[in-house]
Design an enzyme around this catalytic site. Sequence first.
Site, PDB file in Angstrom:
ATOM      1  N   GLY A   1      43.590  36.293  39.477  1.00 36.27           N
ATOM      2  CA  GLY A   1      42.286  36.909  39.643  1.00 36.27           C
ATOM      3  C   GLY A   1      41.251  36.193  38.806  1.00 36.27           C
ATOM      4  O   GLY A   1      41.577  35.447  37.879  1.00 36.27           O
TER       5      GLY A   1
ATOM      6  N   GLY B   1      36.846  36.653  37.455  1.00 36.94           N
ATOM      7  CA  GLY B   1      35.667  37.505  37.410  1.00 36.94           C
ATOM      8  C   GLY B   1      34.506  36.768  36.787  1.00 36.94           C
ATOM      9  O   GLY B   1      34.560  35.543  36.575  1.00 36.94           O
ATOM     10  N   GLY B   2      33.455  37.516  36.482  1.00 39.96           N
ATOM     11  CA  GLY B   2      32.266  36.890  35.929  1.00 39.96           C
ATOM     12  C   GLY B   2      32.473  36.302  34.555  1.00 39.96           C
ATOM     13  O   GLY B   2      31.772  35.358  34.165  1.00 39.96           O
ATOM     14  N   MET B   3      33.417  36.837  33.787  1.00 42.39           N
ATOM     15  CA  MET B   3      33.617  36.379  32.415  1.00 42.39           C
ATOM     16  C   MET B   3      34.953  35.699  32.181  1.00 42.39           C
ATOM     17  O   MET B   3      35.061  34.877  31.282  1.00 42.39           O
ATOM     18  CB  MET B   3      33.527  37.573  31.445  1.00 42.39           C
ATOM     19  N   ALA B   4      35.975  36.065  32.964  1.00 43.07           N
ATOM     20  CA  ALA B   4      37.319  35.633  32.609  1.00 43.07           C
ATOM     21  C   ALA B   4      38.172  35.369  33.844  1.00 43.07           C
ATOM     22  O   ALA B   4      37.869  35.839  34.942  1.00 43.07           O
ATOM     23  CB  ALA B   4      37.986  36.706  31.740  1.00 43.07           C
TER      24      ALA B   4
ATOM     25  N   VAL C   1      42.251  35.655  35.179  1.00 39.90           N
ATOM     26  CA  VAL C   1      43.437  36.460  34.878  1.00 39.90           C
ATOM     27  C   VAL C   1      44.675  35.733  35.395  1.00 39.90           C
ATOM     28  O   VAL C   1      44.712  35.271  36.539  1.00 39.90           O
ATOM     29  CB  VAL C   1      43.347  37.857  35.524  1.00 39.90           C
TER      30      VAL C   1
ATOM     31  N   LYS D   1      44.101  38.020  30.455  1.00 44.44           N
ATOM     32  CA  LYS D   1      42.716  37.722  30.794  1.00 44.44           C
ATOM     33  C   LYS D   1      42.195  36.704  29.792  1.00 44.44           C
ATOM     34  O   LYS D   1      42.173  36.962  28.585  1.00 44.44           O
ATOM     35  CB  LYS D   1      41.878  38.991  30.756  1.00 44.44           C
TER      36      LYS D   1
ATOM     37  N   ASP E   1      31.715  51.721  33.456  1.00 38.26           N
ATOM     38  CA  ASP E   1      31.661  50.740  34.544  1.00 38.26           C
ATOM     39  C   ASP E   1      32.680  51.105  35.626  1.00 38.26           C
ATOM     40  O   ASP E   1      33.412  50.250  36.119  1.00 38.26           O
ATOM     41  CB  ASP E   1      31.928  49.331  34.013  1.00 38.26           C
TER      42      ASP E   1
END
Length: 516
Positions: A17, A19-22, A24, A39, A132
């Site tokens: 996976g 995402g915007g920051m990390a 996985v 992550k 969130d």
Amino acid sequence: MINSVLGGRYKLGEMIGTGGMADVYVAEDIRLARRVAIKVLRSDLARDPSFVARFRKEAFAAAGLNHPGIVAVYDSGEEPAPYIVMEYVSGHTLRELIHKGERVPLKRALEIGEGILAALEYSHERGIVHRDIKPANIMITDQGDVKVMDFGIARALADLGATLTSTWNIVGTAQYLSPEQALGEVADLRSDIYSTGCLLYEVLTGKPPFTGDTPVSIAYQHVSGVLIPPSELQPDLPPGIDIVLSVALAKKTEDRYQSAGLMLDDLFKISSGQELLTRAPRKKISRRKLLISLLSVGLILGTLTDGIIALKPTANVSTYPQIPNVVGLTQADAESLLVDYVVTITRAHDARIPKDRVANQFPFATTRAQKGSGVVLTLSDGPGDAIVPADLIGMSLVDARAALAAVGLLVAQTEAVPSDEPLGTILKVTPGVGSTITAGSGVVLQIASGQIEVPELIGIDAIQAKTILVQVGFLVNEIEAYDPNQPEGVVIRQAPDPGITQTIGKSVTITINKAP
């Protein structure tokens, strides 16, 4: 980064996976011989102290939460890049389920809402607000369980200064943003309830409660838009759904459910056909509030497109040594590695770490800390105890399984016996109700016997097939095989065959198409 070993114990596998920051990765914890998810902060962000600080904050927020409905955080580190070690969960996000475009059955939708609220009730009781809640942060496991993840912007309830414009915050997804978050006001546990209401509305109707062309216009709808009752979009929904969602999505926090547990109770009542005592709020937003919202939404939510407000840099501690990783070690071994620090020992139950080994450390491993400062180690007391629920007798098998899971217990075996009670009714529990047994262990349920037909499952998505089986009262046994001529993720074989009668509570085996 694949095949790297982080912290001397986590062997990275494939990326699962991003995402915007990390990113996985799946990984193997060499020391405890278990699969974990890790992550890792993106390399381009790891050079920015503000992102590193937020990443640390995520680990701190979730590390103390130990609940079957919350993805657990085990550990963290910072070399060669900041990372967080989490429970590995095999399944799909609720976002993926929604984007398939298939309507989720009412009972399953309520079960998803109940799972989220049970997790939030637990975190709220411990002073943590998620802030969130959105479909991408809800996991549906291969067994159909619901798990909340990514407490990345969670805050302590006691932090009354936690507003949208604070330097510690990140703006959540606009479609699930509460009015107070949009206006830059304090986000408390009722903000999580609002976001859960948005999510449940979308699961039940196929559409979010408010839409718009831009994040700003969507946020404005949350502040002042009129909610369309879900029954207008889906007329077959029970009346109680309109009441629950009108309360959860009230503009004013004081008009909403004041705890996740209260909303959870109402969902249980809808599931069981009981009458709701809750009444929909009738208050309207004031003209002054509406004017303020017009100004505030434009000013505050201009940051939505950027996503993140910068964090204040932390003090320079680069000269301090890094605290070693001692999770999984005995007390003696851990203390031998921490001779430069003042060690305090606490104990707590933990089903994931063997008894008398370190289950948690604070500060986390690789945190830089001055010699002579304190380190708190929590030793595992094992899984602890659970009490067999007193209200199991008379429940259906589906409800009994959910009630047992809520207290950390499993169904080890079912025994069908002749009875005048309705098909599948729980008649007896072993050990008996009220008994104290080890958490994670199983109980034997004696149920009223009966024969029902095995449904047709071939060609159906695996999650939907398992939901159907659980709803009619069968246990699920799943295996995997690969047929290149069939879509991945669907059932390609089943046993017994459809139409065969089988005693309720027995297992049905489904073969799921999965590429090797």
